[in-house]
Design a protein around this motif. Sequence first.
Motif, PDB file in Angstrom:
ATOM      1  N   GLY A  11       9.353 -23.362 -35.375  1.00 33.02           N
ATOM      2  CA  GLY A  11       7.905 -23.484 -35.519  1.00 33.02           C
ATOM      3  C   GLY A  11       7.216 -22.156 -35.747  1.00 33.02           C
ATOM      4  N   SER A  12       7.933 -21.066 -35.498  1.00 35.19           N
ATOM      5  CA  SER A  12       7.332 -19.745 -35.686  1.00 35.19           C
ATOM      6  C   SER A  12       7.020 -19.460 -37.157  1.00 35.19           C
ATOM      7  CB  SER A  12       8.236 -18.649 -35.115  1.00 35.19           C
ATOM      8  OG  SER A  12       9.445 -18.534 -35.844  1.00 35.19           O
ATOM      9  N   VAL A  13       7.731 -20.100 -38.065  1.00 35.17           N
ATOM     10  CA  VAL A  13       7.480 -19.886 -39.494  1.00 35.17           C
ATOM     11  C   VAL A  13       6.029 -20.248 -39.818  1.00 35.17           C
ATOM     12  CG1 VAL A  13       8.098 -20.596 -41.844  1.00 35.17           C
ATOM     13  CG2 VAL A  13       9.885 -20.291 -40.112  1.00 35.17           C
ATOM     14  N   ARG A  14       5.627 -21.426 -39.416  1.00 36.23           N
ATOM     15  CA  ARG A  14       4.248 -21.879 -39.648  1.00 36.23           C
ATOM     16  C   ARG A  14       3.257 -21.020 -38.861  1.00 36.23           C
ATOM     17  NH1 ARG A  14       4.572 -26.300 -36.978  1.00 36.23           N
ATOM     18  NH2 ARG A  14       3.674 -25.294 -35.173  1.00 36.23           N
ATOM     19  N   ASP A  15       3.597 -20.733 -37.600  1.00 36.14           N
ATOM     20  CA  ASP A  15       2.692 -19.967 -36.742  1.00 36.14           C
ATOM     21  C   ASP A  15       2.391 -18.583 -37.310  1.00 36.14           C
ATOM     22  OD1 ASP A  15       2.740 -22.104 -35.005  1.00 36.14           O
ATOM     23  OD2 ASP A  15       4.101 -21.151 -33.568  1.00 36.14           O
ATOM     24  N   PHE A  16       3.432 -17.867 -37.725  1.00 36.59           N
ATOM     25  CA  PHE A  16       3.224 -16.512 -38.224  1.00 36.59           C
ATOM     26  C   PHE A  16       2.526 -16.503 -39.583  1.00 36.59           C
ATOM     27  CE2 PHE A  16       6.068 -15.409 -34.824  1.00 36.59           C
ATOM     28  CZ  PHE A  16       5.596 -14.168 -34.423  1.00 36.59           C
ATOM     29  N   LYS A  17       2.816 -17.494 -40.417  1.00 35.59           N
ATOM     30  CA  LYS A  17       2.136 -17.582 -41.716  1.00 35.59           C
ATOM     31  C   LYS A  17       0.638 -17.791 -41.500  1.00 35.59           C
ATOM     32  CE  LYS A  17       2.261 -20.178 -46.087  1.00 35.59           C
ATOM     33  NZ  LYS A  17       0.844 -20.320 -46.273  1.00 35.59           N
ATOM     34  N   THR A  18       0.291 -18.735 -40.640  1.00 35.75           N
ATOM     35  CA  THR A  18      -1.119 -19.017 -40.359  1.00 35.75           C
ATOM     36  C   THR A  18      -1.790 -17.823 -39.693  1.00 35.75           C
ATOM     37  OG1 THR A  18      -0.603 -21.363 -40.105  1.00 35.75           O
ATOM     38  CG2 THR A  18      -2.689 -20.600 -39.165  1.00 35.75           C
ATOM     39  N   PHE A  19      -1.110 -17.208 -38.721  1.00 39.53           N
ATOM     40  CA  PHE A  19      -1.680 -16.067 -38.007  1.00 39.53           C
ATOM     41  C   PHE A  19      -2.015 -14.922 -38.959  1.00 39.53           C
ATOM     42  CE2 PHE A  19      -0.759 -11.904 -36.046  1.00 39.53           C
ATOM     43  CZ  PHE A  19      -1.883 -11.811 -35.244  1.00 39.53           C
ATOM     44  N   THR A  20      -1.089 -14.564 -39.854  1.00 38.48           N
ATOM     45  CA  THR A  20      -1.359 -13.438 -40.749  1.00 38.48           C
ATOM     46  C   THR A  20      -2.472 -13.781 -41.740  1.00 38.48           C
ATOM     47  OG1 THR A  20       0.536 -14.097 -42.145  1.00 38.48           O
ATOM     48  CG2 THR A  20       0.912 -12.346 -40.533  1.00 38.48           C
ATOM     49  N   GLU A  21      -2.542 -15.019 -42.185  1.00 37.46           N
ATOM     50  CA  GLU A  21      -3.619 -15.418 -43.101  1.00 37.46           C
ATOM     51  C   GLU A  21      -4.981 -15.322 -42.411  1.00 37.46           C
ATOM     52  OE1 GLU A  21      -2.474 -19.323 -44.349  1.00 37.46           O
ATOM     53  OE2 GLU A  21      -1.015 -18.567 -45.798  1.00 37.46           O
ATOM     54  N   LEU A  22      -5.065 -15.772 -41.161  1.00 38.61           N
ATOM     55  CA  LEU A  22      -6.347 -15.779 -40.447  1.00 38.61           C
ATOM     56  C   LEU A  22      -6.743 -14.409 -39.904  1.00 38.61           C
ATOM     57  CD1 LEU A  22      -6.009 -19.144 -38.479  1.00 38.61           C
ATOM     58  CD2 LEU A  22      -7.359 -18.702 -40.540  1.00 38.61           C
ATOM     59  N   SER A  23      -5.762 -13.608 -39.509  1.00 37.07           N
ATOM     60  CA  SER A  23      -6.058 -12.316 -38.880  1.00 37.07           C
ATOM     61  C   SER A  23      -6.262 -11.210 -39.905  1.00 37.07           C
ATOM     62  CB  SER A  23      -4.921 -11.910 -37.942  1.00 37.07           C
ATOM     63  OG  SER A  23      -3.741 -11.630 -38.681  1.00 37.07           O
ATOM     64  N   GLY A  24      -5.729 -11.402 -41.109  1.00 36.70           N
ATOM     65  CA  GLY A  24      -5.833 -10.363 -42.128  1.00 36.70           C
ATOM     66  C   GLY A  24      -4.685  -9.371 -42.086  1.00 36.70           C
TER      67      GLY A  24
END
Length: 73
Positions: free
Chosen positions: A39-52
Amino acid sequence: MQEVDARGLSCPLPLLKAKQALNQIQPGETIKVLATDAGSVRDFKTFTELSGHEMLESSQHNGCYCYVIKKTG
């Protein structure tokens, strides 16, 4: 480069450990995160998109996921 070993931890702990590491470094520096939670694949993709923050690398080898993240200013 600071390495965060989050292998064996389940969601959301790998992401929390990565956020803590990012808070300790300066903009322009990078961290490398190792995780075994799929599940970290989705989590890290979303996190980097939202955090910049910038995802420089996202790879998977033998059930271990590796992320290299560059902290932005």
